[in-house]
Design a protein around this motif. Structure first.
Motif, mmCIF file in Angstrom:
data_model
loop_
_atom_site.group_PDB
_atom_site.id
_atom_site.type_symbol
_atom_site.label_atom_id
_atom_site.label_comp_id
_atom_site.label_asym_id
_atom_site.label_seq_id
_atom_site.Cartn_x
_atom_site.Cartn_y
_atom_site.Cartn_z
ATOM 1 N N LYS A 105 60.710 89.114 73.070
ATOM 2 C CA LYS A 105 60.681 88.318 74.298
ATOM 3 C C LYS A 105 61.007 86.875 73.943
ATOM 4 C CE LYS A 105 57.392 91.277 76.749
ATOM 5 N NZ LYS A 105 56.008 91.392 77.280
ATOM 6 N N VAL A 106 61.935 86.305 74.699
ATOM 7 C CA VAL A 106 62.382 84.940 74.455
ATOM 8 C C VAL A 106 62.201 84.141 75.736
ATOM 9 C CG1 VAL A 106 64.324 83.440 73.859
ATOM 10 C CG2 VAL A 106 64.074 85.663 72.728
ATOM 11 N N TRP A 107 61.537 83.010 75.606
ATOM 12 C CA TRP A 107 61.290 82.138 76.760
ATOM 13 C C TRP A 107 62.206 80.922 76.659
ATOM 14 C CZ3 TRP A 107 55.961 79.207 77.547
ATOM 15 C CH2 TRP A 107 56.012 78.486 78.755
ATOM 16 N N ILE A 108 63.118 80.781 77.650
ATOM 17 C CA ILE A 108 63.957 79.600 77.772
ATOM 18 C C ILE A 108 63.278 78.698 78.793
ATOM 19 C CG2 ILE A 108 66.287 78.714 78.140
ATOM 20 C CD1 ILE A 108 66.257 80.917 76.059
ATOM 21 N N ALA A 109 62.544 77.703 78.336
ATOM 22 C CA ALA A 109 61.748 76.842 79.212
ATOM 23 C C ALA A 109 62.563 75.625 79.625
ATOM 24 C CB ALA A 109 60.475 76.400 78.490
ATOM 25 N N GLY A 110 62.601 75.345 80.931
ATOM 26 C CA GLY A 110 63.461 74.277 81.435
ATOM 27 C C GLY A 110 64.909 74.690 81.334
ATOM 28 N N CYS A 111 65.217 75.883 81.876
ATOM 29 C CA CYS A 111 66.545 76.484 81.681
ATOM 30 C C CYS A 111 67.635 75.792 82.490
ATOM 31 C CB CYS A 111 66.516 77.972 82.006
ATOM 32 S SG CYS A 111 66.361 78.342 83.779
ATOM 33 N N SER A 112 67.255 74.932 83.435
ATOM 34 C CA SER A 112 68.211 74.207 84.258
ATOM 35 C C SER A 112 69.193 75.191 84.913
ATOM 36 C CB SER A 112 68.931 73.138 83.424
ATOM 37 O OG SER A 112 69.743 72.327 84.220
ATOM 38 N N THR A 113 70.484 74.916 84.815
ATOM 39 C CA THR A 113 71.469 75.763 85.499
ATOM 40 C C THR A 113 71.970 76.922 84.640
ATOM 41 O OG1 THR A 113 73.091 74.034 84.947
ATOM 42 C CG2 THR A 113 72.229 74.040 87.170
ATOM 43 N N GLY A 114 71.293 77.203 83.529
ATOM 44 C CA GLY A 114 71.505 78.472 82.836
ATOM 45 C C GLY A 114 72.366 78.479 81.596
ATOM 46 N N GLU A 115 72.925 77.327 81.239
ATOM 47 C CA GLU A 115 73.830 77.332 80.086
ATOM 48 C C GLU A 115 73.149 77.827 78.812
ATOM 49 O OE1 GLU A 115 75.480 74.013 82.800
ATOM 50 O OE2 GLU A 115 73.536 74.926 82.323
ATOM 51 N N ARG A 217 64.558 72.688 75.104
ATOM 52 C CA ARG A 217 65.321 71.590 74.514
ATOM 53 C C ARG A 217 65.624 70.506 75.531
ATOM 54 N NH1 ARG A 217 70.316 73.642 72.565
ATOM 55 N NH2 ARG A 217 70.303 72.080 70.915
ATOM 56 N N ASN A 218 65.372 69.269 75.126
ATOM 57 C CA ASN A 218 65.680 68.101 75.957
ATOM 58 C C ASN A 218 64.903 68.094 77.265
ATOM 59 O OD1 ASN A 218 67.774 67.322 74.004
ATOM 60 N ND2 ASN A 218 68.850 69.102 74.812
ATOM 61 N N VAL A 219 63.667 68.557 77.183
ATOM 62 C CA VAL A 219 62.734 68.486 78.309
ATOM 63 C C VAL A 219 61.590 67.538 77.948
ATOM 64 C CG1 VAL A 219 61.088 69.766 79.729
ATOM 65 C CG2 VAL A 219 63.286 70.810 79.145
ATOM 66 N N LEU A 220 61.050 67.700 76.744
ATOM 67 C CA LEU A 220 59.886 66.909 76.335
ATOM 68 C C LEU A 220 60.174 65.415 76.295
ATOM 69 C CD1 LEU A 220 58.374 69.080 73.444
ATOM 70 C CD2 LEU A 220 57.875 69.161 75.895
ATOM 71 N N ILE A 221 61.433 65.031 76.114
ATOM 72 C CA ILE A 221 61.759 63.606 76.053
ATOM 73 C C ILE A 221 61.467 62.905 77.381
ATOM 74 C CG2 ILE A 221 63.450 63.647 74.187
ATOM 75 C CD1 ILE A 221 65.658 63.855 76.285
ATOM 76 N N TYR A 222 61.321 63.679 78.454
ATOM 77 C CA TYR A 222 61.031 63.078 79.761
ATOM 78 C C TYR A 222 59.532 63.046 80.063
ATOM 79 C CZ TYR A 222 66.028 63.599 80.255
ATOM 80 O OH TYR A 222 67.373 63.520 80.038
ATOM 81 N N PHE A 223 58.713 63.566 79.138
ATOM 82 C CA PHE A 223 57.262 63.623 79.328
ATOM 83 C C PHE A 223 56.583 62.498 78.554
ATOM 84 C CE2 PHE A 223 56.924 68.563 79.933
ATOM 85 C CZ PHE A 223 57.693 68.455 81.087
ATOM 86 N N ASN A 224 55.401 62.071 79.034
ATOM 87 C CA ASN A 224 54.587 61.178 78.217
ATOM 88 C C ASN A 224 53.882 62.009 77.133
ATOM 89 O OD1 ASN A 224 52.260 62.352 79.341
ATOM 90 N ND2 ASN A 224 51.901 60.675 80.771
ATOM 91 N N LYS A 225 53.149 61.334 76.260
ATOM 92 C CA LYS A 225 52.556 62.023 75.102
ATOM 93 C C LYS A 225 51.583 63.130 75.517
ATOM 94 C CE LYS A 225 54.537 59.768 71.753
ATOM 95 N NZ LYS A 225 55.600 60.454 70.982
ATOM 96 N N ASP A 226 50.786 62.882 76.545
ATOM 97 C CA ASP A 226 49.816 63.890 76.988
ATOM 98 C C ASP A 226 50.512 65.151 77.482
ATOM 99 O OD1 ASP A 226 47.696 62.294 76.324
ATOM 100 O OD2 ASP A 226 47.328 61.574 78.366
ATOM 101 N N LEU A 227 51.575 64.960 78.275
ATOM 102 C CA LEU A 227 52.303 66.124 78.791
ATOM 103 C C LEU A 227 53.042 66.855 77.684
ATOM 104 C CD1 LEU A 227 53.955 65.411 82.261
ATOM 105 C CD2 LEU A 227 51.917 66.718 81.700
ATOM 106 N N GLN A 228 53.576 66.094 76.740
ATOM 107 C CA GLN A 228 54.217 66.748 75.591
ATOM 108 C C GLN A 228 53.220 67.646 74.871
ATOM 109 O OE1 GLN A 228 55.993 63.745 73.087
ATOM 110 N NE2 GLN A 228 57.434 63.086 74.659
ATOM 111 N N GLY A 229 52.001 67.122 74.673
ATOM 112 C CA GLY A 229 50.961 67.907 74.012
ATOM 113 C C GLY A 229 50.609 69.156 74.796
#
Length: 278
Positions: A105-115, A217-229
């Protein structure tokens, strides 16, 4: 001396984010404020609003406005096999481990438009893993998920996608996986036959499946430290022991409270492996 106008604007911005959370349950309050402010200023201009308060009034009272605003608040910039070295590392280093599992099972988190999803689906087909793999493609933006499920992209993007695929170690021609017509490339439906598309928020939702790999990928950069954690904690809880986590090229676990739960697997490509007994 603080600028009172700027301070008022920041108060209005926080009230807008609170209103969005209370009415629509989208939680952007822990996102990096500079990025959120920049994107909402673009929305203000687009919707001809003098202030964040005026934008808030529209969001709360005009049907369909929140869906439009989501296109500004969620970043939808991606490409097939983006950062080809990442996918080459998965192909050469991660796939041999995954081949030892009877099902994956593979989870693509923040998949956006699917690329990213189609990149994984193609790679797994080429590596003989497709038939034993289930993909979970999640995002908070319903419109992005609809586009991901459709699998239709501008034909002009295929030259870049094709080069990325080649550099990632692709074992066939990318054109084998899509049909072209009317300026668009439509990816074969069979690539998503083992995919579940789902609305999921890394900010408010819980783990929903046990997985062998998570790519976010390239989702956590938009979060603050607490949300990243929080997000990395979700990934840790989702992954089986020895499971793999892939992050974006500008993201790292180094400063995360969960860093000790992972070991560097391929540091340059931001691939990590879960430690521990569970």
């Amino acid at each position: 001396m603080p600028n009172p106008i700027a301070r008022t604007e920041d108060i209005e911005l926080r009230l807008l984010l609170e209103a969005i959370y209370l009415k629509y349950h989208y939680d952007f309050r822990g996102y990096a404020m500079a990025s959120v402010k920049r994107r909402l200023n673009q929305a203000r201009e687009r919707f001809d609003c003098r202030s964040f308060s005026q934008l808030q009034d529209k969001v709360l009272n005009e049907p369909g406005m929140m869906d439009e605003l989501l296109t500004y608040l969620t970043v939808q910039v991606s490409e097939l096999f983006r950062d080809p070295a990442y996918f080459r590392a998965i192909r050469e280093k991660v796939v041999p481990h995954l081949k030892t599992y009877p099902s994956i099972k593979v989870w693509i988190a923040g998949c956006s438009t699917g690329e990213e999803l189609y990149s994984f689906a193609i790679l797994f087909r080429e590596e003989g893993l497709e038939e034993r793999t289930m993909f979970y493609a999640t995002d908070i933006n319903p419109e992005a998920l609809r586009k991901a499920e459709a699998g239709v992209y501008d034909l002009e993007r295929m030259r870049l996608f094709t080069e990325n695929h080649r550099l990632s170690g692709g074992k066939s021609s990318l054109s084998d996986y899509y049909s072209a017509g009317y300026g668009a490339a439509t990816f074969d439906k069979s690539l998503r036959k083992r995919t579940v598309f789902s609305d999921h928020s890394l900010v408010t939702d819980a783990v929903f499946a046990e997985t062998q790999m998570v790519s976010c990928r390239n989702v956590l950069i938009y979060f603050n430290k607490d949300l990243q954690g929080r997000a990395i904690g979700l990934f840790r809880d989702s992954l089986t022991r020895g499971g793999f986590l892939g992050l974006g090229s500008k993201e790292t676990l180094r400063f995360s409270p969960h860093a000790d739960d992972f070991s560097d697997f391929s540091r340059d490509e931001r691939l990590y492996q879960k430690r521990g007994a569970h």
